[in-house]
Design an enzyme around this catalytic site. Sequence first.
Site, mmCIF file in Angstrom:
data_model
loop_
_atom_site.group_PDB
_atom_site.id
_atom_site.type_symbol
_atom_site.label_atom_id
_atom_site.label_comp_id
_atom_site.label_asym_id
_atom_site.label_seq_id
_atom_site.Cartn_x
_atom_site.Cartn_y
_atom_site.Cartn_z
ATOM 1 N NE ARG A 1 -1.810 -2.090 2.879
ATOM 2 C CZ ARG A 1 -1.805 -3.376 2.534
ATOM 3 N NH1 ARG A 1 -2.709 -3.830 1.726
ATOM 4 N NH2 ARG A 1 -0.895 -4.217 2.995
ATOM 5 C CB THR A 2 3.594 2.552 2.113
ATOM 6 O OG1 THR A 2 2.884 2.156 3.280
ATOM 7 C CG2 THR A 2 4.233 3.889 2.354
ATOM 8 C CE LYS B 1 26.902 -3.377 -8.749
ATOM 9 N NZ LYS B 1 27.082 -2.375 -9.806
ATOM 10 N NE ARG C 1 7.420 0.743 4.470
ATOM 11 C CZ ARG C 1 6.208 0.200 4.497
ATOM 12 N NH1 ARG C 1 6.042 -1.068 4.167
ATOM 13 N NH2 ARG C 1 5.161 0.918 4.855
ATOM 14 C CG HIS D 1 3.936 4.060 8.289
ATOM 15 N ND1 HIS D 1 4.033 4.903 7.204
ATOM 16 C CD2 HIS D 1 3.502 2.876 7.801
ATOM 17 C CE1 HIS D 1 3.682 4.230 6.108
ATOM 18 N NE2 HIS D 1 3.355 3.000 6.447
HETATM 19 C C1 NCD Z 1 2.258 -1.022 8.025
HETATM 20 C C2 NCD Z 1 3.749 -0.799 8.134
HETATM 21 O O1 NCD Z 1 4.481 -1.033 7.165
HETATM 22 O O2 NCD Z 1 4.140 -0.349 9.186
HETATM 23 N N1 NCD Z 1 1.862 -1.283 6.721
HETATM 24 C C3 NCD Z 1 1.463 -0.215 5.986
HETATM 25 O O3 NCD Z 1 2.255 0.562 5.537
HETATM 26 N N2 NCD Z 1 0.147 -0.053 5.833
HETATM 27 C C4 NCD Z 1 1.703 -1.970 8.984
HETATM 28 C C5 NCD Z 1 2.303 -3.333 9.071
HETATM 29 O O4 NCD Z 1 3.191 -3.684 8.309
HETATM 30 O O5 NCD Z 1 1.840 -4.069 9.940
#
Ligand code: NCD
Length: 324
Positions: free
Chosen positions: A68-69, A98, A119, A148
């Site tokens: 999703r993100t 590398k 991320r 997040h």
């Molecule tokens: C979350 C995350 O990556 O922190 N996922 C997301 O981005 N919706 C929640 C999760 O991974 O549990």
Amino acid sequence: MGKTNKNWQINGNFKSKDIISLDQFSTKDIEILFSKIPLMKDIGANAKPCNILDGNIVTLIFYEPSSRTFGSFSAAVKQLGGQTVEIQNPQQFSSVAKGETLADTIRVFEAYCDVIVIRHPNKGAAQKAADIAGFIPIVNGGDGVGEHPTQALYDLYTIYEKFGRLDNLTGVLAGDLLNGRTIHSLIRGLSLYPNNNLYLLSPKELRLKKGDFSNFSKKGIKLIEISSDKDIPKNADFWYWTRVQKERFKNIAVYESVKNKFIVTAQFLKEHGNKNMILMHPLPRVGEILPEVDNDYRSVYLTRQTRNGMYIRMALIALILGKI
Ligand code: NCD
């Protein structure tokens, strides 16, 4: 050139800001962001080309898995007429394989684009990237067990959409409060508003760190730790369920012993819920909400909550690029 706006707090002005933590936001900043959502919804509903991000390139570099993100940032940029450079799993598919450092990777990609969304498995990595990037804003798409922020911003929007306010609310946050970064950002966000009560439902092993508990409490939010579903308040406005974060456990037997202690079934919802609440989840879910609940009118995790993710990310990117 150079980052034109180096203050950490948003303070009413998103232009050129890194987005790392909910601590950067005031209620006014959240109001500004939310005020752009109707426009983003119109653009999303309209199949016509949009030129708000004409000429802009956003790099998405994700060192941890994401659906999703990653997908919604990618769609958000394209909805606004911008373009993306997309790198998933750089440990395998980029020079990181590398041995390239995070610092070098960030400096290289900032030469190509206008914003980097990152991320990373390490808490603090997004801030580190922001410190390294001399010219362009960095957006935290999740830094380990840290935060997040964009997730929490659309979680807040989803609550606001339903109740018309973000104060005087009672919520239940369940699952992995220790490791769940969406939880850490959401509590920070709800702490900005008066008279919010949060019931924190988890096995004892997955409670917030003591330091986090006391820091959040100092902000004025009322946190009540519970470990039995019998203690769920009948008057909750929202439930926010989360998965136990398997990848954060060194010992998988410990994970097995604490996972899925509180599973939302139709019966569970009937027993502990109420008619006016909403049921949220950042997703992915791995058994803690059963599919039999998906079509309940209170379930928003696969509908409004998810859709709001793209709109919030559209508005945020456009604001930090000074385009709206
Ligand atoms: C979350 C995350 O990556 O922190 N996922 C997301 O981005 N919706 C929640 C999760 O991974 O549990």
